[in-house]
Design a protein around this motif. Structure first.
Motif, PDB file in Angstrom:
ATOM      1  N   PHE A 148    -126.247 -28.531 -81.657  1.00 41.47           N
ATOM      2  CA  PHE A 148    -125.587 -28.607 -82.736  1.00 41.47           C
ATOM      3  C   PHE A 148    -125.823 -27.594 -83.882  1.00 41.47           C
ATOM      4  O   PHE A 148    -125.023 -27.172 -84.577  1.00 41.47           O
ATOM      5  CB  PHE A 148    -125.326 -29.985 -83.197  1.00 41.47           C
ATOM      6  N   CYS A 149    -127.083 -27.210 -83.953  1.00 36.54           N
ATOM      7  CA  CYS A 149    -127.457 -26.225 -84.901  1.00 36.54           C
ATOM      8  C   CYS A 149    -128.589 -25.209 -84.071  1.00 36.54           C
ATOM      9  O   CYS A 149    -129.700 -25.680 -83.520  1.00 36.54           O
ATOM     10  CB  CYS A 149    -128.144 -26.964 -86.081  1.00 36.54           C
ATOM     11  N   SER A 178    -123.444 -18.358 -88.433  1.00 36.31           N
ATOM     12  CA  SER A 178    -122.224 -18.990 -87.406  1.00 36.31           C
ATOM     13  C   SER A 178    -121.511 -20.014 -88.186  1.00 36.31           C
ATOM     14  O   SER A 178    -122.102 -20.714 -88.966  1.00 36.31           O
ATOM     15  CB  SER A 178    -122.646 -19.218 -86.028  1.00 36.31           C
ATOM     16  N   TRP A 179    -120.359 -20.219 -87.833  1.00 37.88           N
ATOM     17  CA  TRP A 179    -119.192 -21.231 -88.280  1.00 37.88           C
ATOM     18  C   TRP A 179    -119.848 -22.699 -88.151  1.00 37.88           C
ATOM     19  O   TRP A 179    -119.935 -23.818 -88.676  1.00 37.88           O
ATOM     20  CB  TRP A 179    -117.875 -21.308 -88.117  1.00 37.88           C
ATOM     21  N   ALA A 180    -120.188 -22.488 -86.561  1.00 41.05           N
ATOM     22  CA  ALA A 180    -121.103 -23.737 -86.065  1.00 41.05           C
ATOM     23  C   ALA A 180    -122.280 -24.193 -87.022  1.00 41.05           C
ATOM     24  O   ALA A 180    -122.298 -25.616 -87.198  1.00 41.05           O
ATOM     25  CB  ALA A 180    -121.450 -23.836 -84.723  1.00 41.05           C
ATOM     26  N   ASN A 181    -123.177 -23.483 -87.340  1.00 40.82           N
ATOM     27  CA  ASN A 181    -124.226 -23.747 -88.111  1.00 40.82           C
ATOM     28  C   ASN A 181    -123.637 -24.261 -89.553  1.00 40.82           C
ATOM     29  O   ASN A 181    -124.387 -25.093 -90.194  1.00 40.82           O
ATOM     30  CB  ASN A 181    -125.417 -22.667 -88.111  1.00 40.82           C
TER      31      ASN A 181
END
Length: 182
Positions: A148-149, A178-181
């Motif tokens: 997830f990170c 990143s957008w995910a992070n």
């Protein structure tokens, strides 16, 4: 009597705290210096600059950190870490039986029990806060393991991954941009 008992417990904590607190925490642990974490964080930033890699830094400062500790949460953390029942009962007795009073127009009010928080200046408070803050380290490791990170990969070979540092109530989260992070 409380002060003496708290000092005894705090002295015992000094010897074991390094074995139950992760390396990401660099304060109030014997053999660790707050500057160690800061120097490593600085090296990570330098690495990103030199390698022209994007980096996400997010600094968190827990407002009124000692005041916000929930005593049930602290007991649960100590239970999960394997602290003996006698230790947990002693800690619960020390911090759970505290009372305080306030001044209203210069006159003290009746005493009332504290429902949450650690006392500033208490020799146990720094160690108990570290135990509570260790929950964040466990959460970050879980987030990294489950993808997830994504922490920042240091160096050209990218073998070392750095995700966070903790300085008592300050936390620095380090990750790939990143957008995910985010």
């Amino acid at each position: 009597m409380y002060k003496n008992f708290a000092k005894v417990l705090a002295n015992r904590f000094r010897f074991i705290i390094g074995s139950v607190i992760s390396d990401t925490q660099s304060t109030f642990v014997k053999g660790r210096q707050i500057l160690d974490g800061i120097l490593v964080a600085n090296e990570v930033v330098d690495d990103a600059w030199e390698c022209k890699k994007d980096l996400l830094l997010f600094k968190v400062d827990f407002e009124k950190a000692y005041d916000s500790i929930d005593l049930r949460y602290l007991d649960e953390v100590m239970h999960k870490m394997g602290f003996p029942v006698l230790w947990r009962k002693s800690i619960k007795e020390c911090i759970g039986t505290a009372t305080t009073s306030g001044l209203v127009n210069g006159s003290p009010t009746d005493e009332f029990p504290l429902k949450r928080g650690l006392r500033q200046g208490d020799p146990l408070s720094p160690f108990l806060f570290l135990l509570a803050a260790e929950g964040f380290n466990v959460l970050m490791k879980s987030m990294s393991t489950s993808q997830f990170c994504h922490g920042y990969k240091v160096g050209p070979d990218a073998t070392t991954i750095v995700s966070h540092f903790q300085f008592v109530d300050d936390t620095l989260i380090i990750a790939d941009k990143s957008w995910a992070n985010v």
